[in-house]
Design a protein around this motif. Structure first.
Motif, PDB file in Angstrom:
ATOM      1  N   TYR A  41      92.908 -32.181   4.439  1.00 52.51           N
ATOM      2  CA  TYR A  41      93.029 -31.120   3.435  1.00 52.51           C
ATOM      3  C   TYR A  41      91.775 -31.083   2.556  1.00 52.51           C
ATOM      4  O   TYR A  41      91.208 -30.017   2.322  1.00 52.51           O
ATOM      5  N   ASN A  42      91.356 -32.241   2.062  1.00 45.79           N
ATOM      6  CA  ASN A  42      90.187 -32.288   1.182  1.00 45.79           C
ATOM      7  C   ASN A  42      88.914 -31.850   1.895  1.00 45.79           C
ATOM      8  O   ASN A  42      88.088 -31.141   1.314  1.00 45.79           O
ATOM      9  N   SER A  98      93.209 -29.449  12.848  1.00 40.93           N
ATOM     10  CA  SER A  98      92.829 -28.381  13.778  1.00 40.93           C
ATOM     11  C   SER A  98      92.073 -27.271  13.056  1.00 40.93           C
ATOM     12  O   SER A  98      91.145 -26.682  13.625  1.00 40.93           O
ATOM     13  N   LEU A  99      92.433 -26.984  11.810  1.00 39.98           N
ATOM     14  CA  LEU A  99      91.675 -25.995  11.040  1.00 39.98           C
ATOM     15  C   LEU A  99      90.253 -26.493  10.789  1.00 39.98           C
ATOM     16  O   LEU A  99      89.304 -25.702  10.852  1.00 39.98           O
ATOM     17  N   ASN A 100      90.108 -27.773  10.506  1.00 40.47           N
ATOM     18  CA  ASN A 100      88.781 -28.352  10.304  1.00 40.47           C
ATOM     19  C   ASN A 100      87.924 -28.223  11.566  1.00 40.47           C
ATOM     20  O   ASN A 100      86.725 -27.994  11.481  1.00 40.47           O
ATOM     21  N   ALA A 144      90.080 -20.496   0.140  1.00 41.51           N
ATOM     22  CA  ALA A 144      90.456 -21.714  -0.580  1.00 41.51           C
ATOM     23  C   ALA A 144      91.759 -21.510  -1.346  1.00 41.51           C
ATOM     24  O   ALA A 144      92.638 -22.382  -1.346  1.00 41.51           O
ATOM     25  N   THR A 145      91.890 -20.349  -1.979  1.00 35.85           N
ATOM     26  CA  THR A 145      93.114 -20.025  -2.716  1.00 35.85           C
ATOM     27  C   THR A 145      94.312 -19.988  -1.769  1.00 35.85           C
ATOM     28  O   THR A 145      95.384 -20.527  -2.075  1.00 35.85           O
ATOM     29  N   ALA A 146      94.117 -19.371  -0.615  1.00 29.04           N
ATOM     30  CA  ALA A 146      95.200 -19.277   0.375  1.00 29.04           C
ATOM     31  C   ALA A 146      95.600 -20.659   0.887  1.00 29.04           C
ATOM     32  O   ALA A 146      96.792 -20.943   1.055  1.00 29.04           O
ATOM     33  N   LEU A 147      94.618 -21.514   1.135  1.00 31.28           N
ATOM     34  CA  LEU A 147      94.927 -22.865   1.614  1.00 31.28           C
ATOM     35  C   LEU A 147      95.691 -23.646   0.550  1.00 31.28           C
ATOM     36  O   LEU A 147      96.686 -24.310   0.863  1.00 31.28           O
ATOM     37  N   SER A 179      85.224 -27.195   2.028  1.00 31.63           N
ATOM     38  CA  SER A 179      84.352 -26.327   2.829  1.00 31.63           C
ATOM     39  C   SER A 179      84.624 -24.849   2.579  1.00 31.63           C
ATOM     40  O   SER A 179      83.930 -23.997   3.116  1.00 31.63           O
ATOM     41  N   LEU A 180      85.632 -24.551   1.760  1.00 28.43           N
ATOM     42  CA  LEU A 180      86.038 -23.171   1.515  1.00 28.43           C
ATOM     43  C   LEU A 180      85.775 -22.766   0.069  1.00 28.43           C
ATOM     44  O   LEU A 180      85.656 -23.615  -0.811  1.00 28.43           O
ATOM     45  N   SER A 181      85.734 -21.457  -0.137  1.00 28.22           N
ATOM     46  CA  SER A 181      85.682 -20.919  -1.497  1.00 28.22           C
ATOM     47  C   SER A 181      86.388 -19.577  -1.501  1.00 28.22           C
ATOM     48  O   SER A 181      86.751 -19.049  -0.441  1.00 28.22           O
ATOM     49  N   GLY A 182      86.612 -19.052  -2.679  1.00 29.08           N
ATOM     50  CA  GLY A 182      87.230 -17.737  -2.803  1.00 29.08           C
ATOM     51  C   GLY A 182      88.638 -17.676  -2.242  1.00 29.08           C
ATOM     52  O   GLY A 182      89.416 -18.633  -2.360  1.00 29.08           O
TER      53      GLY A 182
END
Length: 137
Positions: A59-60, A125-127, A71-74, A65-68
């Motif tokens: 998760y971390n 798997s997302l990573n 990241a909010t959705a995750l 690695s995400l923004s906007g």
């Protein structure tokens, strides 16, 4: 307890054993050595904690690695998953306590491991950016 021991025996005899995660291998060995319900639940608790650490690592890595909006959705999705996990375990505990007596503790603990393991693997798997093969999910 005999059902749990039989499941461990099947797990240990499986050709897929060599492909298993070290957490699952440690769980199988712990269950093989367990001689009581309390010991079996303790095995599952340790595995659940280990998978929880693994889930948090993935998760971390992903959230960093995400923004906007992604990241909010995750974050939102992970919070919803945590609520789902807690709700599922409460329902499972109520069901198994009514239907399985002393085996309920083992069943609930085993499901707890499965829930966290599955989430850890989905985040992994997302990573990786893929879920095309069994090794990715």
């Amino acid at each position: 307890m005999k059902k749990g021991i039989a499941a461990v025996a099947l797990l240990l005899s499986s050709p897929a054993l060599a492909q298993q995660n070290p957490i699952d291998l440690a769980l199988a060995q712990c269950l093989n050595d367990a001689t009581s319900t309390v010991a079996m639940v303790s095995c599952y608790d340790r595995a659940s904690q280990a998978w929880d650490r693994e889930m948090n690592i993935h998760y971390n890595q992903l959230i960093n690695s995400l923004s906007g909006e992604p990241a909010t959705a995750l974050r939102r999705t992970q919070r919803q998953w945590l609520a789902y996990r807690d709700s599922w375990q409460a329902a499972s505990r109520a069901f198994f306590t009514r239907t399985q007596g002393s085996m309920a503790q083992i069943a609930v603990a085993g499901q707890g491991v499965d829930l966290v393991r599955n989430q850890a693997l989905m985040l992994q798997s997302l990573n990786k950016g893929s879920c095309a093969s069994n090794g990715d999910c």
